[in-house]
Enzyme design. Sequence first.
Site, short mmCIF file in Angstrom:
data_model
loop_
_atom_site.label_atom_id
_atom_site.label_comp_id
_atom_site.label_asym_id
_atom_site.label_seq_id
_atom_site.Cartn_x
_atom_site.Cartn_y
_atom_site.Cartn_z
N HIS A 150 1.27 -1.66 0.36
CA HIS A 150 -0.12 0.08 -0.01
C HIS A 150 1.20 1.09 -0.02
CE1 HIS A 150 -3.13 3.05 1.56
NE2 HIS A 150 -3.87 2.23 1.30
N ASP A 227 3.00 -4.32 8.04
CA ASP A 227 1.71 -3.37 8.44
C ASP A 227 0.14 -4.62 8.06
OD1 ASP A 227 -0.92 -2.03 7.03
OD2 ASP A 227 -0.03 -2.01 4.99
N GLN A 230 -4.99 -4.82 7.31
CA GLN A 230 -5.53 -6.16 6.42
C GLN A 230 -5.81 -7.60 6.84
OE1 GLN A 230 -7.41 -4.88 3.61
NE2 GLN A 230 -6.84 -3.04 3.93
N LYS A 253 -10.71 -0.30 10.44
CA LYS A 253 -10.86 -1.41 9.66
C LYS A 253 -10.79 -2.76 10.60
CE LYS A 253 -7.28 0.02 5.83
NZ LYS A 253 -8.06 0.40 4.73
N CYS A 395 -4.96 2.32 -3.58
CA CYS A 395 -3.40 3.13 -3.41
C CYS A 395 -2.07 1.99 -2.95
CB CYS A 395 -3.58 3.78 -1.96
SG CYS A 395 -4.57 4.61 -1.69
#
Length: 439
Positions: A150, A227, A230, A253, A395
């Site tokens: 991302h 990261d 997700q 999220k 993104c």
Amino acid sequence: MTSNKQAQNEQNGSVNWEEVRSQFPILKQNIHSHKLVYLDSAATSQKPQCVIDAESKFYSSINAGVHRGAHELAARSTIAFEDARKTVARFFGADSGEGNEEIVVTSGATGGLNLLAAAFQYASMNRGGEKSKIFALKPGDEIAVTIAEHHSVLLPFQELAARTGAKLTWIEADKNGCISEESIENVICEKTKLVAFTHISNVTGVISPVEKIVKKAHSVGAFAILDACQSVAHIPVDLRELDADFAVFSAHKMYGPTGAGFLYGKRELLEALPPVNFGGSMVELAFIDKPAQYMLPPAKFEAGTQPVAQTVAAGEAVSWMKKVGAENIRTHEKTLVSRLLEIEDIPGVRILGPDGNSNAERIGTVAFDVEGVHPHDVGQYLDAQGVAIRVGHHCAQPIHRHFGVYASNRVSCGAYTNIEDIDIFIKALKNVRKFFAAG
């Protein structure tokens, strides 16, 4: 609060997913005279009523500045804020003990990643003290990312490389968008000082080989930054078990509010990492004629007024996920994605990522291309049927170029998604090319 019916289901080892869905008030509406089918959870998840209530209750009953007031409301506010931090830490396997906290409150994952990049740059300028030298970069050093990143990962560390004279390198993906294990071995080398990578691609939905990347990074003395945006709402995540040095994720999220996120760091590294935002609440002693003495983490990274109400609500979101069960959510999503992948049988539809025949570990996020129809047109047609999906480059432009496209369509699931949602989406998608006379 979770209903008695749902609690009984959980105790019996099952979850009533329609009961779960009923807790999300936004889904009880029609869009363009159709039932709302929300398939954009990778962009932002919807919020259960208990999370909405938690933020509202904070403002209506205990709103006050944290860590600085001596009155009753300030005390209650501080307790609620710190309890939320502990809830987040425990759920994701971080240390939450007094004086050993490993969770820093941020404005979101992007804020956490920029904080880390700025701290590494600050250390490289010899401004962070003796302990921070372990983070210093110099010309010739390398920073590795993956092609699936991302922009919130790619850009801060691309800029960090440019500002320190380091070189940005990248780990390639195979034809299905899965991170290449051969490339991991070839790219991460003795020159690598930092590896920043996604736990799960927001385009392909594929789970990265975290253990291999972290192990390789540590074998050459590099720091691993994960990261987890997700992953935290879709699969069980234990940050200590994953062994990344730092990790970031956003509340919005994972069924929480916008405006709040979290930075995880191993305690000894947080203590060595220099602060980069300065102001109230992060300083132990301030002087006119000599440098300030900063508080221990997490306080030294939390200058100014934090998103207190949002953090409290994020803690409620984590409690909600705990009640539903991370493993249950993972199992539920496997069922959904199995049905989702049936879109590969629709003429003119190409999945960007592993198809239904692949053994790749993934979540219920699927990006696809429709031959002859621009993604924006696909999205507008589906929206007219009440189906909300994401269109564009999400993104993540490099991975789109990897697939030979500039943009795509993306569907993504949450705990509230059901098979009926998927079936409505697939039925509508089958008519897209006919509607635009593309097939």
